[in-house]
Design a protein around this motif. Structure first.
Motif, mmCIF file in Angstrom:
data_model
loop_
_atom_site.group_PDB
_atom_site.id
_atom_site.type_symbol
_atom_site.label_atom_id
_atom_site.label_comp_id
_atom_site.label_asym_id
_atom_site.label_seq_id
_atom_site.Cartn_x
_atom_site.Cartn_y
_atom_site.Cartn_z
ATOM 1 N N LEU A 53 52.219 56.338 50.315
ATOM 2 C CA LEU A 53 51.441 56.967 51.386
ATOM 3 C C LEU A 53 50.027 57.323 50.941
ATOM 4 C CD1 LEU A 53 54.314 59.187 52.783
ATOM 5 C CD2 LEU A 53 53.132 57.379 54.031
ATOM 6 N N VAL A 54 49.843 57.610 49.647
ATOM 7 C CA VAL A 54 48.490 57.895 49.157
ATOM 8 C C VAL A 54 47.574 56.705 49.389
ATOM 9 C CG1 VAL A 54 47.190 58.142 46.998
ATOM 10 C CG2 VAL A 54 49.041 59.726 47.512
ATOM 11 N N ARG A 55 48.124 55.507 49.294
ATOM 12 C CA ARG A 55 47.337 54.301 49.529
ATOM 13 C C ARG A 55 47.115 54.028 51.006
ATOM 14 N NH1 ARG A 55 49.148 54.873 44.858
ATOM 15 N NH2 ARG A 55 48.468 53.654 43.074
ATOM 16 N N ILE A 56 47.911 54.675 51.864
ATOM 17 C CA ILE A 56 47.771 54.471 53.310
ATOM 18 C C ILE A 56 46.882 55.540 53.934
ATOM 19 C CG2 ILE A 56 49.031 54.369 55.500
ATOM 20 C CD1 ILE A 56 51.436 53.307 53.936
ATOM 21 N N VAL A 57 47.196 56.828 53.648
ATOM 22 C CA VAL A 57 46.465 57.932 54.279
ATOM 23 C C VAL A 57 45.422 58.538 53.350
ATOM 24 C CG1 VAL A 57 48.424 58.465 55.747
ATOM 25 C CG2 VAL A 57 48.176 59.656 53.582
ATOM 26 N N THR A 68 48.519 65.452 52.952
ATOM 27 C CA THR A 68 49.173 64.747 54.064
ATOM 28 C C THR A 68 50.228 63.779 53.551
ATOM 29 O OG1 THR A 68 47.176 64.913 55.424
ATOM 30 C CG2 THR A 68 48.798 63.253 56.054
ATOM 31 N N ALA A 69 49.893 63.046 52.492
ATOM 32 C CA ALA A 69 50.863 62.112 51.916
ATOM 33 C C ALA A 69 52.090 62.852 51.402
ATOM 34 C CB ALA A 69 50.206 61.317 50.786
ATOM 35 N N GLY A 70 51.892 64.024 50.786
ATOM 36 C CA GLY A 70 53.017 64.793 50.268
ATOM 37 C C GLY A 70 53.910 65.327 51.371
ATOM 38 N N VAL A 71 53.310 65.798 52.453
ATOM 39 C CA VAL A 71 54.098 66.319 53.578
ATOM 40 C C VAL A 71 54.974 65.217 54.174
ATOM 41 C CG1 VAL A 71 53.946 67.262 55.906
ATOM 42 C CG2 VAL A 71 52.472 68.160 54.120
ATOM 43 N N ILE A 72 54.396 64.047 54.401
ATOM 44 C CA ILE A 72 55.168 62.945 54.993
ATOM 45 C C ILE A 72 56.249 62.469 54.030
ATOM 46 C CG2 ILE A 72 55.026 60.621 55.948
ATOM 47 C CD1 ILE A 72 52.158 61.218 56.769
ATOM 48 N N ALA A 73 55.926 62.434 52.735
ATOM 49 C CA ALA A 73 56.909 61.992 51.739
ATOM 50 C C ALA A 73 58.114 62.926 51.707
ATOM 51 C CB ALA A 73 56.258 61.916 50.366
ATOM 52 N N VAL A 120 50.337 62.246 41.615
ATOM 53 C CA VAL A 120 49.964 60.928 42.148
ATOM 54 C C VAL A 120 48.901 61.061 43.240
ATOM 55 C CG1 VAL A 120 52.186 59.917 41.582
ATOM 56 C CG2 VAL A 120 51.861 60.940 43.840
ATOM 57 N N GLY A 121 48.288 62.251 43.329
ATOM 58 C CA GLY A 121 47.186 62.426 44.252
ATOM 59 C C GLY A 121 47.543 63.050 45.572
ATOM 60 N N ALA A 122 48.726 63.692 45.666
ATOM 61 C CA ALA A 122 49.145 64.279 46.934
ATOM 62 C C ALA A 122 48.698 65.725 47.095
ATOM 63 C CB ALA A 122 50.668 64.194 47.074
ATOM 64 N N GLY A 123 47.764 66.178 46.280
ATOM 65 C CA GLY A 123 47.192 67.505 46.442
ATOM 66 C C GLY A 123 48.055 68.599 45.843
ATOM 67 N N GLY A 124 47.613 69.843 46.057
ATOM 68 C CA GLY A 124 48.379 70.978 45.586
ATOM 69 C C GLY A 124 48.181 71.276 44.114
#
Length: 277
Positions: free
Chosen positions: A145-149, A154-159, A230-234
């Motif tokens: 998702l990091v590569r998509i969004v 946001t990527a972490g929440v969806i994951a 992996v870049g999902a923030g936090g």
């Protein structure tokens, strides 16, 4: 008459079985350790010990400037928000899927006692979807998702929502399947699936459902930190940046904050479990 020393010592009657079991476990485990290149003695190598000491020594003193503590506080709150939002979305998806996959709530089996072929095929399809969702770890979903969004929470929440939807749906269904015949009585008297769930299955399964949900929320907080690498923030993303810069003092502060986060989540879950007991 004196007893012999051998007669005075009781012998384990199952010693052969225990010894055989231990030998089988060792026989199966050893090739796996070799395949995994498990070499713990490397930790005691002189070069490894020197690198470890140099890295750990940089932890003291922990970073405590106001600017850095403010940045850690924002990242920690972002981690909690990521985990909570992901769990909320996971529950929104898991609850309707649980209704579809729980055989005890099936209306088609009333009368004949058997589920109709259409309902059975839908149930198998939903189960396959739940298997797919929980089979892919949230870290892998985050990488995709990091590569998509793009980078960010946001990527972490969806994951978290995707993986935990599969986990929650499976366990919710198993808990509801183990409930007694209260929902069956409601269904036989003309109740709908939702009414049978709310007034039949939930009252006796609520404590177990809430307990598992809280446990998964704890896991989501830990997972949110890992996904940050992996870049999902936090907080995890800040830890990754500090590790790359070899800033041990900053890493020490964030590790302490991470421990406090997990301890706080455990305290909240323990309090809620006591209220449900």
């Amino acid at each position: 008459m004196l007893k012999s020393a051998d007669a005075a010592i009781p012998r384990d009657p199952a010693w052969r079985g225990r010894l055989t079991g231990a030998a089988i476990v060792l026989f199966v485990l050893w090739p796996m350790l070799v395949q995994a290149e498990f070499k713990p003695w490397i930790l005691w190598d002189a070069q490894s010990l020197a690198a470890t000491w140099q890295f750990v020594a940089s932890f003291v003193p922990p970073a405590h400037t106001p600017e850095f503590l403010q940045l850690v506080a924002i990242s920690s709150w972002e981690t909690i928000a990521m985990a909570t939002a992901g769990m909320a979305l996971a529950m929104l998806g898991a609850i309707p899927l649980t209704l579809l996959v729980t055989e005890r709530l099936s209306i088609s089996r009333i009368g004949s006692g058997q589920v109709s072929p259409l309902a059975a095929s839908v149930r198998h399809g939903v189960r396959a979807l739940l298997v797919l969702l929980r089979s892919v770890p949230e870290l892998v979903w985050a990488l995709l998702l990091v590569r998509i969004v793009g980078l960010g929470p946001t990527a972490g929440v969806i994951a978290i929502a995707l993986t935990y939807c599969g986990m929650l749906g499976k366990v919710y269904a198993e808990i509801l399947e183990s409930s007694d015949a209260a929902c069956n009585a409601l269904l036989h008297n003309g109740s709908g699936r939702l009414q049978a769930l709310l007034y039949g299955a939930l009252p006796e399964s609520a404590a177990e459902l809430v307990s598992y949900t809280i446990y998964r929320w704890e896991c989501a907080i830990r997972g949110s930190v890992v996904m940050g690498f992996v870049g999902a923030g936090g907080l995890g993303q800040r830890m990754d940046e500090s590790m790359k810069m070899m800033a041990g003092s900053e890493l020490a502060t964030m590790l302490m904050v991470f421990v406090l986060l997990v301890a706080g989540a455990d305290a909240v879950s323990a309090m809620l479990r006591r209220r449900l007991a």
